[in-house]
Design an enzyme around this catalytic site. Structure first.
Site, PDB file in Angstrom:
ATOM      1  N   ASP B  25      88.695 -23.367 -33.565  1.00 27.50           N
ATOM      2  CA  ASP B  25      89.980 -23.904 -33.992  1.00 27.50           C
ATOM      3  C   ASP B  25      91.047 -23.128 -33.233  1.00 27.50           C
ATOM      4  O   ASP B  25      91.310 -21.961 -33.540  1.00 27.50           O
ATOM      5  CB  ASP B  25      90.117 -23.720 -35.513  1.00 27.50           C
ATOM      6  CG  ASP B  25      91.500 -24.124 -36.038  1.00 27.50           C
ATOM      7  OD1 ASP B  25      92.343 -24.579 -35.235  1.00 27.50           O
ATOM      8  OD2 ASP B  25      91.730 -23.981 -37.253  1.00 27.50           O
ATOM      9  N   LYS B  91     100.609 -22.898 -28.125  1.00 27.34           N
ATOM     10  CA  LYS B  91     100.115 -24.263 -28.327  1.00 27.34           C
ATOM     11  C   LYS B  91     101.246 -25.292 -28.247  1.00 27.34           C
ATOM     12  O   LYS B  91     101.036 -26.437 -27.845  1.00 27.34           O
ATOM     13  CB  LYS B  91      99.421 -24.355 -29.684  1.00 27.34           C
ATOM     14  CG  LYS B  91      98.644 -25.640 -29.931  1.00 27.34           C
ATOM     15  CD  LYS B  91      97.845 -25.525 -31.214  1.00 27.34           C
ATOM     16  CE  LYS B  91      97.095 -26.805 -31.539  1.00 27.34           C
ATOM     17  NZ  LYS B  91      96.311 -26.640 -32.788  1.00 27.34           N
ATOM     18  N   GLU B 191      91.513 -32.216 -35.467  1.00 33.19           N
ATOM     19  CA  GLU B 191      91.490 -31.237 -36.554  1.00 33.19           C
ATOM     20  C   GLU B 191      91.267 -31.865 -37.935  1.00 33.19           C
ATOM     21  O   GLU B 191      90.407 -31.400 -38.683  1.00 33.19           O
ATOM     22  CB  GLU B 191      92.765 -30.381 -36.510  1.00 33.19           C
ATOM     23  CG  GLU B 191      92.718 -29.396 -35.355  1.00 33.19           C
ATOM     24  CD  GLU B 191      94.069 -28.846 -34.925  1.00 33.19           C
ATOM     25  OE1 GLU B 191      95.060 -29.079 -35.644  1.00 33.19           O
ATOM     26  OE2 GLU B 191      94.136 -28.185 -33.882  1.00 33.19           O
ATOM     27  N   ASP B 213      97.200 -32.325 -42.892  1.00 32.64           N
ATOM     28  CA  ASP B 213      96.975 -31.073 -42.152  1.00 32.64           C
ATOM     29  C   ASP B 213      98.302 -30.559 -41.595  1.00 32.64           C
ATOM     30  O   ASP B 213      98.802 -31.064 -40.595  1.00 32.64           O
ATOM     31  CB  ASP B 213      95.966 -31.348 -41.018  1.00 32.64           C
ATOM     32  CG  ASP B 213      95.642 -30.102 -40.206  1.00 32.64           C
ATOM     33  OD1 ASP B 213      96.243 -29.039 -40.458  1.00 32.64           O
ATOM     34  OD2 ASP B 213      94.785 -30.202 -39.306  1.00 32.64           O
TER      35      ASP B 213
END
Lengths: 179, 633
Positions: B25, B91, B191, B213
């Site tokens: 992850d 990210k 994800e 999420d």
């Protein structure tokens, strides 16, 4: 059973308009279990590419078969009566009139007291209309030949019309009901 | 070539050969690595027992020719003291273009290199210029090493998770980072889908679930149908620039205003404010009031903050996620009452206000008893275990979707959609083009991604030229361009002139990011830097590939060679296999690569026949009732 088969053959279904949705979904999953690229992640590159191609076709077939409009267009094409999108045929004036009324209602929907209910009413009407057309097409496609093909094509064009308005309703729902 | 492994459900095709695979992850705030050991997935901790690796990379000047790069908690301690060389939340820049940076400018204190050819934002550090792909690769290297140490061996492959709403460029950048870190990417996994696997296998629930999420920098909502080991994504939506970081920023900006500090905010102060904001946010999840004091240089602020104040501060941000949720439900054609559960994933779902608002929208208490930080990595590890072949894929099947429509630019700057969003992948669609001038032999194609009608409002993915079109009168050439999205959500394009059958050369130049050769070169450079023997490593990898291919074709021949091949066809494959066996024991890298290719080609037709046979078997295996068509329908 191979990729050169038509979508009905690929799904081992008789070539007719009415389909059993549940059976279709069960077959879809069985086919995906056999061909999905996840099953070939540790295989050679050629085989991974092969799996992507197979799975993509199985997905496309599922998409076509589960959509009443796409399925109708596909069946006409299979039987050699493909609809030419360039060619605009004369439409049933009564049908056109109803569509125009619906569109007018849609345009006014943001101004009524309860747009949600109004939209729902229009949705239901469109749904009924589509069902009628589907029923009509199912009968027409059973006995398709050179002389009645135009009528079947006409039905599909009406379906296209209704589906387009449906997507406009969805779009409006999106705009009006999201706060 | 492994061909089809026709094995019984639950049985590994080669039980004696357990392969090492991990799930990673790669998060905005922190990253994790997990693996499956003795049947259950576990997150791998470092030597100090820490599971979460902060996604922070610190670059110091080289010392005696050695890189001084630190990752994780050690890097984070430098965040305030050395903000320009401490890269946080990288990210957010993955797969972004230089011009996107301006929208992040106030959030990122780094020095960006003005001119560069890659289109990517390049950051100047004490250790030289680095791209977001390189920074992410440093994080991945640490996690891969953690995996190797825990498993005691080299890794066969990894599943890397990405936000479901990541576009093509962001996915490609992530895959490049993994390649650069020396990882074999088995799959890019969304994800929320990863979370659904971990949740679904843990709870054994069947029905439609929503996965909400909210991570450090990204938000995703996915609606899935769980049934008999099939995880079918019905729709997905999200925002790749909305997460806990934005909550922190809201707090930091409020404090800055409240402090009436009038001087320029230094990078160190900016970091200090963000760190304090994060701490305040976390405390407010557990208590109603927080007393905070911030001192940094000549900046000083002290105050009492309440949860109600914080709720008001993030209200519009949370409302944005709820709007996306409604859209996803509509796209899935699902009503709230149809859902069996709402699963909360990502550290930001610890915020009570988020839980409350999500609960109100979905009309139930969302499920919070699975650790929101660990669940994605756990799901990725479970998927990796299947992909690498340890667990039969008959037990688990993921059907994911394309998050954003893909299309091309047409006349007048309009975007024409070719692959719609929420279409199940893999998917391939073909579109026909024609020439507009007599004798035209080339044509430019611009590939875009997004839902808007104008190309200018969509994301530019790539531009390419179709060349070698046979000269004809205008409108006579029929060029069929096929767009294919694979199971990683990555696009490839091929083109063919229909009337002549001439294949056009398509070279896709990504609008942002790296071309394949650049990744290969960077990989070589980094290996050389580590003083590894590139040649030896490549040879070893090729020999492993050859052995795997030999084993699987032999296996396939033993199973189906008798029924699907005639003697001559079988002989041809056997000959190719023997040639490969002969070179595989040697050290000629190119010969091995060549024979792997040839053996693959020789068995291609056999593989297709096995696939067809397997489809046939899938259909005939069902009861007659299941495939009888209901005429009353």
């Amino acid at each position: 059973m191979s990729l050169t088969d038509n979508y009905f053959q690929l799904y081992d279904l008789p070539e007719q308009y009415s389909l059993d949705d549940n059976a279709l979904r069960v077959t879809y999953r069985d086919l995906q279990r056999k061909t999905h690229p996840d099953k070939f992640a540790h295989a050679s590159q050629q085989e991974q590419l092969l799996a992507v191609q197979y799975a993509a076709i199985i997905n496309d077939a599922y998409d076509v078969l589960t959509s009443s409009l796409k399925r109708a267009i596909y069946m006409l094409k299979l039987k050699g009566f493909e609809i030419d999108p360039q060619q605009s045929a004369a439409m049933d004036p009564l049908f056109l009139m109803r569509q125009m009324e619906l569109r007018e209602e849609l345009e006014n929907v943001s101004r009524v007291d309860d747009p949600e209910t109004a939209l729902e009413k229009i949705s239901e009407q469109l749904e009924r209309e589509l069902e009628d057309l589907e029923e009509g097409f199912a009968a027409q496609v059973e006995v398709l030949n050179d002389s009645n093909a135009v009528a079947a094509q006409d039905t599909v064009k009406k379906m296209q019309f209704v589906v387009k308005v449906q997507s406009e309703v969805e779009h409006l729902e999106h705009e009006l009901l999201d706060v | 070539m492994a061909l089809l492994q026709l094995s019984e459900p639950g049985m590994s095709p080669m039980p004696h050969l357990r392969k090492n695979a991990v799930g990673i992850d790669l998060g905005t705030t922190h990253s994790l690595v997990a693996t499956v050991r003795s049947g259950s997935a576990e997150v791998i901790a470092d030597h100090q027992g820490r599971k979460l690796l902060p996604s922070v990379v610190h670059y110091a000047p080289e010392l005696d020719g050695l890189e001084q790069i630190t990752v994780g908690d050690d890097a984070r301690t430098q965040a305030v003291g050395d903000p320009l060389n401490t890269i946080i939340s990288i990210k957010r820049l993955m797969g972004r273009g230089v011009e996107d940076v301006s929208t992040f400018d106030h959030q990122m204190p780094y020095r960006f290199v003005e001119q560069n050819s890659s289109g990517m934002p390049i950051i100047e550090t004490a250790a030289g210029n680095v791209s977001p792909v390189q920074v992410s690769a440093e994080i991945l290297k640490v996690l891969a090493q953690r995996g190797r140490e825990a498993l005691g061996e080299e890794l066969e492959g990894a599943v890397i998770t990405v936000p479901a709403y990541f576009d093509e460029a962001q996915r490609q950048a992530t895959k490049d980072a993994a390649t650069l870190a020396g990882l074999n990417v088995l799959r890019l996994l969304n994800e929320p889908t990863a979370a659904a696997i971990a949740y679904g296998l843990d709870q054994g629930d069947e029905g439609i679930v929503a996965v909400y999420d909210l991570g450090g920098g990204t938000f995703d909502i996915s609606i899935l149908r769980l049934q008999a080991g099939v995880f079918e994504v019905l729709s997905t939506g999200g925002d790749t620039a909305l997460g806990g970081d934005d909550f922190d920023r809201a707090i930091a900006e409020w404090i800055l205003t409240d402090s009436q500090y009038e001087k320029n905010v230094t990078p160190s102060l900016s970091r200090e404010l963000m760190e304090s904001a994060r701490s305040i946010k976390e405390q407010l999840s557990a208590q109603d009031v927080v007393n905070a004091t911030i001192e940094q240089g000549d900046f000083s602020w002290q105050g009492e903050l309440t949860r109600a104040w914080f709720d008001g501060l993030i209200e519009t941000l949370v409302a944005r996620t709820l709007k996306v949720c409604k859209g996803a439900l509509r796209d899935a054609k699902v009503k709230v009452k149809d859902l069996v559960n709402v699963v909360m994933v990502g550290g930001s779902t610890r915020v009570p206000y988020v839980r409350q608002r999500v609960g109100e929208l979905f009309d139930r208490d969302p499920m919070v008893d699975i650790d929101p930080d660990l669940v994605v990595a756990t799901g990725a590890a479970l998927q990796a275990d299947v992909l690498v072949g340890n667990k039969s894929s008959d037990d688990m099947l993921l059907l994911d979707v394309n998050p954003l429509s893909l299309g091309i630019e047409t006349m007048g700057g309009l975007a024409e959609k070719i692959i719609p969003r929420n279409a199940t992948i893999p998917i391939a669609k073909a579109q026909e083009f024609t020439t507009y001038k007599d004798g035209q032999t080339a044509m430019a194609v611009h590939v875009v991604q997004g839902e808007r009608e104008l190309v200018a409002d969509c994301r530019s993915l790539a531009r390419f030229e179709l060349r070698g079109i046979p000269p004809m009168v205008a409108g006579a050439a029929r060029i069929l361009v096929t767009f294919q999205v694979d199971a990683d959500g990555l696009l490839s394009v091929s083109a063919k002139e229909v009337t002549t059958g001439i294949e056009s050369n398509v070279t896709v130049k990504p609008s942002y990011g790296l071309e394949e050769e650049q990744v290969t070169q960077m990989l070589k450079d980094s290996i050389a830097h580590a003083k590894d023997d590139v040649q030896a490593r490549q040879l070893r990898e090729k020999q492993v590939d050859a052995d795997g291919l030999l084993a699987s074709i032999e296996n396939a021949l033993a199973e189906d060679g008798g029924t699907l091949l005639n003697a001559a066809e079988r002989e041809e494959i056997e000959v190719a296999l023997q040639r490969l066996r002969d070179v595989a024991v040697g050290d000629d890298l190119h010969a091995i690569a060549r024979e792997i290719d040839k053996a693959g080609q020789a068995s291609n037709e056999f593989a297709a026949r096995r696939m067809d046979a397997s489809i046939k078997q899938a259909l005939s295996g069902k009861s007659i009732d299941a495939i009888t068509v209901d005429k009353e329908d």
